[in-house]
Design an enzyme around this catalytic site. Structure first.
Site, PDB file in Angstrom:
ATOM      1  N   ALA A  57       1.145  -1.421   0.421  1.00  0.00           N
ATOM      2  CA  ALA A  57       0.122  -0.241  -0.161  1.00  0.00           C
ATOM      3  C   ALA A  57       0.905   1.306   0.291  1.00  0.00           C
ATOM      4  O   ALA A  57       0.529   1.888   0.468  1.00  0.00           O
ATOM      5  CB  ALA A  57      -0.937  -0.022   1.286  1.00  0.00           C
ATOM      6  N   ALA A  58       2.044   1.528  -1.052  1.00  0.00           N
ATOM      7  CA  ALA A  58       3.310   2.407  -0.715  1.00  0.00           C
ATOM      8  C   ALA A  58       2.772   3.505  -2.396  1.00  0.00           C
ATOM      9  O   ALA A  58       2.983   4.211  -2.142  1.00  0.00           O
ATOM     10  CB  ALA A  58       4.065   1.493  -0.758  1.00  0.00           C
ATOM     11  N   ARG A 114      -3.423   8.225 -10.722  1.00  0.00           N
ATOM     12  CA  ARG A 114      -4.454   8.653 -11.465  1.00  0.00           C
ATOM     13  C   ARG A 114      -5.545   8.976 -10.418  1.00  0.00           C
ATOM     14  O   ARG A 114      -6.704   9.717 -11.112  1.00  0.00           O
ATOM     15  CB  ARG A 114      -4.418   7.609 -12.244  1.00  0.00           C
ATOM     16  CG  ARG A 114      -3.440   7.250 -13.552  1.00  0.00           C
ATOM     17  CD  ARG A 114      -3.975   6.154 -14.252  1.00  0.00           C
ATOM     18  NE  ARG A 114      -3.092   4.847 -13.864  1.00  0.00           N
ATOM     19  CZ  ARG A 114      -2.986   3.823 -13.938  1.00  0.00           C
ATOM     20  NH1 ARG A 114      -4.010   3.712 -15.358  1.00  0.00           N
ATOM     21  NH2 ARG A 114      -2.545   2.915 -14.054  1.00  0.00           N
ATOM     22  N   ASP A 167      -5.306  -2.450  -3.444  1.00  0.00           N
ATOM     23  CA  ASP A 167      -5.916  -2.283  -4.594  1.00  0.00           C
ATOM     24  C   ASP A 167      -6.807  -2.792  -5.525  1.00  0.00           C
ATOM     25  O   ASP A 167      -7.688  -2.654  -5.824  1.00  0.00           O
ATOM     26  CB  ASP A 167      -5.121  -0.738  -5.903  1.00  0.00           C
ATOM     27  CG  ASP A 167      -4.669  -1.654  -6.427  1.00  0.00           C
ATOM     28  OD1 ASP A 167      -4.285  -2.498  -5.980  1.00  0.00           O
ATOM     29  OD2 ASP A 167      -4.573  -1.024  -7.300  1.00  0.00           O
ATOM     30  N   GLY A 204      -0.569  -7.418 -15.561  1.00  0.00           N
ATOM     31  CA  GLY A 204       0.912  -8.759 -16.425  1.00  0.00           C
ATOM     32  C   GLY A 204      -0.120  -9.509 -16.915  1.00  0.00           C
ATOM     33  O   GLY A 204      -1.283 -10.103 -15.989  1.00  0.00           O
ATOM     34  N   ALA A 262     -46.186  21.449  17.691  1.00  0.00           N
ATOM     35  CA  ALA A 262     -46.159  21.678  16.222  1.00  0.00           C
ATOM     36  C   ALA A 262     -45.261  22.878  16.789  1.00  0.00           C
ATOM     37  O   ALA A 262     -45.521  23.650  17.659  1.00  0.00           O
ATOM     38  CB  ALA A 262     -46.863  22.586  15.620  1.00  0.00           C
TER      39      ALA A 262
HETATM   40  C1  UD1 Z   1       0.711  -4.830 -10.278  1.00  0.00           C
HETATM   41  C2  UD1 Z   1       2.054  -6.222 -10.886  1.00  0.00           C
HETATM   42  C3  UD1 Z   1       0.515  -6.684 -12.028  1.00  0.00           C
HETATM   43  C4  UD1 Z   1      -0.639  -7.795 -11.529  1.00  0.00           C
HETATM   44  C5  UD1 Z   1      -1.726  -5.870 -11.250  1.00  0.00           C
HETATM   45  C6  UD1 Z   1      -2.561  -6.631 -10.746  1.00  0.00           C
HETATM   46  C7  UD1 Z   1       4.556  -6.425 -10.645  1.00  0.00           C
HETATM   47  C8  UD1 Z   1       5.512  -5.534 -10.842  1.00  0.00           C
HETATM   48  N1  UD1 Z   1       2.886  -5.763 -11.293  1.00  0.00           N
HETATM   49  O1  UD1 Z   1       1.208  -4.530 -11.066  1.00  0.00           O
HETATM   50  O2  UD1 Z   1       1.417  -8.044 -12.804  1.00  0.00           O
HETATM   51  O3  UD1 Z   1      -1.602  -7.856 -13.222  1.00  0.00           O
HETATM   52  O4  UD1 Z   1       0.085  -5.637  -9.980  1.00  0.00           O
HETATM   53  O5  UD1 Z   1      -3.017  -5.430 -10.306  1.00  0.00           O
HETATM   54  O6  UD1 Z   1       4.059  -6.724  -9.412  1.00  0.00           O
HETATM   55  N2  UD1 Z   1       3.042  -0.948  -4.513  1.00  0.00           N
HETATM   56  C9  UD1 Z   1       4.241  -0.540  -3.715  1.00  0.00           C
HETATM   57  N3  UD1 Z   1       5.433   0.288  -3.734  1.00  0.00           N
HETATM   58  C10 UD1 Z   1       5.720   0.211  -4.704  1.00  0.00           C
HETATM   59  C11 UD1 Z   1       5.551   0.061  -6.191  1.00  0.00           C
HETATM   60  C12 UD1 Z   1       3.880  -0.693  -5.396  1.00  0.00           C
HETATM   61  O7  UD1 Z   1       3.551  -0.395  -2.080  1.00  0.00           O
HETATM   62  O8  UD1 Z   1       7.284   0.642  -4.786  1.00  0.00           O
HETATM   63  C13 UD1 Z   1       1.753  -1.858  -4.528  1.00  0.00           C
HETATM   64  C14 UD1 Z   1       1.286  -0.246  -5.148  1.00  0.00           C
HETATM   65  O9  UD1 Z   1       0.554   0.679  -4.306  1.00  0.00           O
HETATM   66  C15 UD1 Z   1      -0.174  -1.719  -5.315  1.00  0.00           C
HETATM   67  C16 UD1 Z   1       0.201  -2.922  -5.638  1.00  0.00           C
HETATM   68  O10 UD1 Z   1       1.732  -2.534  -4.691  1.00  0.00           O
HETATM   69  O11 UD1 Z   1      -1.302  -1.449  -4.296  1.00  0.00           O
HETATM   70  C17 UD1 Z   1       0.534  -2.994  -7.326  1.00  0.00           C
HETATM   71  O12 UD1 Z   1       1.652  -2.162  -7.174  1.00  0.00           O
HETATM   72  P1  UD1 Z   1       1.106  -1.338  -9.360  1.00  0.00           P
HETATM   73  O13 UD1 Z   1       1.703   0.113  -9.232  1.00  0.00           O
HETATM   74  O14 UD1 Z   1      -0.360  -0.686  -9.691  1.00  0.00           O
HETATM   75  O15 UD1 Z   1       1.293  -2.464  -9.579  1.00  0.00           O
HETATM   76  P2  UD1 Z   1       0.618  -2.645 -11.270  1.00  0.00           P
HETATM   77  O16 UD1 Z   1       1.708  -1.755 -12.284  1.00  0.00           O
HETATM   78  O17 UD1 Z   1      -0.721  -2.896 -11.574  1.00  0.00           O
HETATM   79 MG    MG Z   2      -2.057  -1.759  -9.824  1.00  0.00          MG
END
Ligand code: UD1
Ligand code: MG
Length: 511
Positions: free
Chosen positions: A14-15, A20, A110, A147, A387
């Site tokens: 959740a970082a 968007r 998310d 992915g 009333a």
């Molecule tokens: C990621 C997956 C993808 C998958 C998708 C599903 C990877 C590389 N890719 O992509 O294969 O289909 O989720 O939704 O994992 N987060 C951190 N720290 C970071 C980066 C991300 O805590 O450094 C957290 C985000 O807050 C989020 C989650 O990890 O809750 C996923 O990150 P996000 O950037 O949304 O990855 P996607 O590109 O969606």
């Molecule tokens: Mg995502």
């Protein structure tokens, strides 16, 4: 010999900022029918009974930490100061739990529609097969941005490829990574140490763990979700609104199947935290939020919002708004009532139209039917409030209470200037400003005496339509009150009464 129980660790990612969403609020704190996004994810993981839960925080870390302290104090927030990728995030999380062995469940923060049953099935399959890593996958209509699950000729997982790094052929794959995984802790730690940043985003991808383990000959597996809707993520507010509709339908369907009538499910929004008894009826345009409970046979709606409000059996609430209120069995509220925190209505009490109630008890069978503010008051049983009454509770500095007994009848347009007590069975006259206690059984009268200045209109408003009407009345051709002809002089009548006019019929008649 009994097996030692599996150790389980849950890691929630959740970082991320959620750019968007275009919001000052971190993405995972956006609300969705009674919980934040991260709150939904944590509750989906709760039945796993994890020994440790780690939440990786980064963007808006203080806000997320404060929220976690409230909803999941057992969870450990771990700071990822720079978002260097999902693999990096999990590495940091595991550093915080060096004792973790057994299964590590990783969930993107998310994916709020994820069901506990699905996480449970993923972990169960993973542990049963003794896999090093298992990914939750789903076949989706539109895989854009996600992915892809790349399988070999035998249908076994080969690797997970991000959209940006995928070949055109791989982009055709509609089986996607949901962002929910189970790992063996020891083998996960080992693989995380080998991640590279050799990809389009220059990040450490958690998903690369699968290819690495597979190359090392470790068993990796795919668990396919029965319903792809559960795996939907949320990247902007349009997607959030779509998820809200999907969750609404899921919640509403579940309630209907337990025996609750929803007359218009499309316009009925029930938080996942709400409880409804069998045979409750919810009419259209209704929002039930927070810790709201609706008893059996109660009818709520149309056009009602209830927040943290308890509705007793057989009560009715129509076109009203209530926050932190208790509505007793068979009580009736509205149309157009506003119940504020600690408004408590006993059995068969009535709060009617354009009535606001705050921090007050309204006893069994008592009625506050019209145009009234009841603040900081206790009303006994079977009393009637006239009333247009105001319980004047605030002197500008302090709040004070008004107490009305049982079987009291208070007149229309009263002010009860607190602190003041009206005893059991007492009456008050219409238009009274009650500043002193009214003893049980007494009639309280507190108003200026009326005086009529005879002939005033003919003299001071000569030539007006009113004067002409008065003149006709004087001649006995009036429309009303033949007993009250207009007089010519300016004599003042009405001074004879010793007290401000004896209360008569109609003084309290606003039932
Ligand atoms: C990621 C997956 C993808 C998958 C998708 C599903 C990877 C590389 N890719 O992509 O294969 O289909 O989720 O939704 O994992 N987060 C951190 N720290 C970071 C980066 C991300 O805590 O450094 C957290 C985000 O807050 C989020 C989650 O990890 O809750 C996923 O990150 P996000 O950037 O949304 O990855 P996607 O590109 O969606
Ligand atoms: Mg995502």
């Amino acid at each position: 010999m009994s097996q030692p129980p599996h150790l389980r660790t849950v890691v929630v990612l959740a970082a991320g900022e959620g750019k968007r969403m275009k919001s000052a609020l971190p993405k995972v704190l956006h609300p969705l029918l009674g919980r934040t996004l991260v709150g939904h994810v944590l509750s989906a993981a709760a039945p796993l009974g994890a020994d440790r839960t780690v939440v990786v925080v980064g963007h808006g870390a203080d806000q997320v930490r404060a929220h976690l302290a409230e909803i999941a104090p057992q969870a450990t927030p771990v700071l990822q100061a720079e978002q260097l990728g999902t693999g990096h995030a999990v590495r940091i999380a595991l550093d915080a739990v060096p004792e973790a062995t057994g299964t590590v469940v990783v969930i993107n923060g998310d994916v709020p529609l994820l069901r506990p049953e699905t996480v449970g099935a993923l972990v169960e399959a993973h542990e049963r097969e003794g896999a090093a890593a298992t990914v939750l996958a789903a076949e989706v209509p539109d895989p854009t941005g996600l992915g892809r699950i790349v399988r070999d000729a035998d249908g076994r997982l080969q690797q997970i490829v991000e959209q940006r790094d995928a070949t055109p052929a791989q982009r055709e794959i509609r089986e996607i990574n949901a962002g929910i995984y189970a790992f063996d802790a020891v083998r996960l730690r080992d693989a995380l140490g080998k991640l590279s940043t050799d990809n389009e985003q220059g990040e450490e991808y958690l998903t690369d763990v699968f290819g690495l383990l597979r190359s090392a000959g470790e068993p990796v597996a795919v668990h396919v979700a029965a319903d792809h809707v559960e795996t939907l993520g949320c990247n902007d507010r349009v997607e959030l609104a779509a998820l809200r509709r999907l969750l609404r339908d899921r919640v509403n369907e579940a309630w209907m199947r337990t025996g609750v009538s929803l007359l218009d499910p499309e316009t009925t929004w029930i938080d996942v935290t709400v409880a409804l008894d069998r045979d409750a009826v919810v009419d259209q345009n209704t929002q039930l939020q927070g810790a709201t409970v609706v008893g059996s046979g109660a009818v709520v709606g149309p056009d009602v919002t209830l927040v943290d409000t308890v509705v007793g059996q057989g009560a009715t609430v129509v076109r009203s708004h209530a926050v932190g209120a208790e509505i007793g069995p068979k009580a009736s509220v509205g149309p157009y009532a506003y119940l504020r925190p600690a408004a408590r209505l006993a059995e068969k009490a009535k709060v009617g139209t354009f009535v606001e109630v705050k921090n007050s008890e309204i006893g069994a069978g008592s009625k506050v039917p019209h145009l009234t503010y009841v603040g900081d008051a206790s009303i006994g049983e079977q009393s009637n409030i006239g009333a247009a009454t105001v319980f004047v509770n605030y002197d500008g500095v302090h709040k004070h209470r008004t107490v009305i007994g049982s079987h009291a009848r208070t007149g229309a347009d009263n002010m009860f200037v607190a602190p003041v007590v009206v005893g059991d069975g007492a009456y008050t006259a219409a238009g009274s400003v009650i500043v002193d206690d009214v003893p049980a059984g007494a009639m309280g009268v507190a108003r200026a005496r009326q005086r009529n200045i005879e002939g005033w209109v003919l003299k001071r408003r000569a030539g007006t339509a009113a004067a002409e009407a008065a003149e006709r009345a004087r001649r006995g051709e009036g429309a009303v009150a033949p007993g009250l002809p207009a007089s010519e002089g300016e004599a003042i009548h009405g001074d004879a009464e010793p007290v401000g006019g004896a209360p008569g019929a109609g003084d309290t008649a606003t039932e």
